[in-house]
Design an enzyme around this catalytic site. Structure first.
Site: not given
Ligand code: 9MR
Length: 468
Positions: A164, A205, A241, A269, A271
């Protein structure tokens, strides 16, 4: 390089299953045994991987664990390999959660995707607000990357090295790394990672880069420039996402331009969120949209696989972050497969609803014996027990048959069952998908009718069985 992409992706996970060469849909699809009963089998038949983010604290739930181990051949650490988990204070590393995932993957012959080394979020305060200068923060970042990658060397197929890095307009996000070191932090991170574990594939990513837009243009330019400068970047992760009915129409075109740079492209990732409550029409459209995203990736030579960000709605991050939205995953809150599951299966070239997968399946009457017994019947109901003995070992089963019009299933056990008109589709429950050669799978159901009818033809994974 691209012709090797799919081989590399699955050999790691599927070992013995795959031997020959390799491009999508050709040699791999000709391997015998490719009955696409699970997502994993369909993916392996296509020479790609299908993964899920895994929540460490959910692995102790048997339903969760069973789906995680049987449906996927790749696993990504949802949280346990992030900086705040793995080096919460300076020089103090905690590998316990990541080690659990690696062990789980080893037991289930799965690839591990490491997530993530350098990211502005879930970054401990000692890094974010430590007041370090560029040289110090570079050294700290190098030490983090090197220590973590050394620990997992040989266990991790792909690492999200940088996560990111972009703003929506394609400029660089003003993270502590960008502000302190400048954009050079990205090349530094990749160079350090390449030295730490030369066997791992190194990825960058991001989200909202699935279609062609300002952000994906920024990513494209960065990857092009890094490669031109001789920096090893093996893959680009498109988080995906996504929002129901707002799927970019140009995913394939966008992924292809990255693949044309010579990197692997991966949906990392996936969804698709829906305003809650989701109705059945929305869930059907969601299924179609999952299929379209997966097939868009697979249509690109250089797409190594697809990972979903959790498989069950009960565990999804979405409702916590987007108020009033949810239902974004393949399984519902009770781990029952949704149309989204069928969509991913179809996108992987499998055939939802029990049809044969891409490989040759048993011919009619050759694969199984069905014992369909109405064990009790009364004026407004009946109980049916079904036993299917498989000639060959089955890993994941779908049993289909027809009921007379007006006969409606009102309850079922030892199966995940759905009815569409007169067609009944019974899938294995998470705990009874594996049937050895000569073994029998059993499930039962109750109906609303006591009408007498003759036993239907029962099919196992698309092939009609002999009657017992
Ligand atoms: O799914 C993850 C969630 O459990 C955490 O609280 C969150 C914290 O930022 O991160 C989520 O996963 C993220 C991933 O690591 C990076 N891309 C976005 C995802 C969804 O927020």
């Amino acid at each position: 390089m691209l012709s090797l992409v799919r081989q590399a992706a699955v050999v790691f996970a599927a070992g013995a299953l795959l031997s020959g060469a390799v491009t999508h849909g050709s040699a791999l699809a000709q391997e015998p045994s490719a009955q696409a009963g699970t997502l994993r089998e369909a993916a392996e038949a296509e020479g790609v991987f299908i993964g899920s983010a895994i929540a460490d604290h959910r692995l102790s739930d048997s339903r969760y664990n069973a789906i995680a181990s049987t449906e996927f051949n790749s696993v990504t650490a949802e949280n346990v390999m992030k900086w705040e988990s793995i080096q919460p204070s300076r020089g103090s590393f905690n590998f316990a959660g990541g080690d659990r995932l690696v062990d789980f993957a080893e037991q289930n012959d799965q690839q591990v995707w490491g997530h993530t080394l350098v990211w502005h979020s879930q970054l401990p305060d000692w890094v974010e607000n430590g007041g370090f200068d560029a040289a110090e923060l570079t050294a700290i970042t190098d030490e983090h990357i090197t220590t973590v990658m050394d620990h997992y060397e040989g266990d991790i197929a792909y690492w999200d090295v940088v996560n990111e890095a972009f703003n929506e307009d394609g400029t660089f996000r003003q993270s502590v790394f960008q502000q302190t070191i400048g954009e050079e932090y990205i090349a530094n991170a990749f160079r350090t990672a390449a030295q730490a574990d030369p066997g791992a594939k190194l990825c960058i990513n991001d989200y909202n880069i699935e279609g062609v837009n300002a952000k994906s243009n920024g990513m494209y330019n960065l990857v092009r420039d890094l490669l031109a400068a001789g920096v090893q970047v093996d893959c680009v992760g498109f988080q995906s996402h996504l929002i129901l009915d707002s799927i970019p129409g140009d995913i394939r075109t966008n992924l292809q331009r990255f693949a044309d740079l010579g990197v692997e492209v991966v949906v990392t990732e996936l969804d698709i969120r829906i305003p809650m409550p989701a109705d059945s029409a929305e869930l059907q459209r969601q299924g179609d949209q999952f299929e379209s995203v997966v097939s868009s990736c697979l249509a690109v030579d250089g797409c190594a696989g697809v990972t979903v960000w959790g498989f069950g709605d009960a565990d999804s991050w979405v409702p916590d972050v987007f108020e009033g939205q949810g239902a974004a995953c393949l399984y519902d809150e009770n781990y029952q497969p949704k149309p989204a599951y069928d969509g991913v299966l179809a996108g992987l070239g499998g055939e939802p609803g029990g049809g044969p997968g891409p490989g040759p399946g048993p011919g009619p009457g050759e694969g199984c014996v069905a014992n369909y017994q109405v064990t009790s019947r009364w004026n407004a109901g009946s109980v049916v027990q079904v036993g299917v003995t498989a000639d060959r070992a089955v890993s994941g089963w779908t049993v289909t048959f027809s009921l007379p019009a007006g006969e409606t299933v009102t309850g079922h056990w030892n199966t995940q069952l759905s009815q569409n008109g007169t067609t009944v589709t019974a899938r294995n429950a998470p705990y009874n998908g594996n049937v050895p050669a000569g073994g029998t799978l059993n499930f039962g159901f109750q109906t609303n009718s006591g009408a007498v009818y003759s036993a239907p033809v029962v099919s196992l994974n698309g092939a009609a069985c002999r009657a017992a």
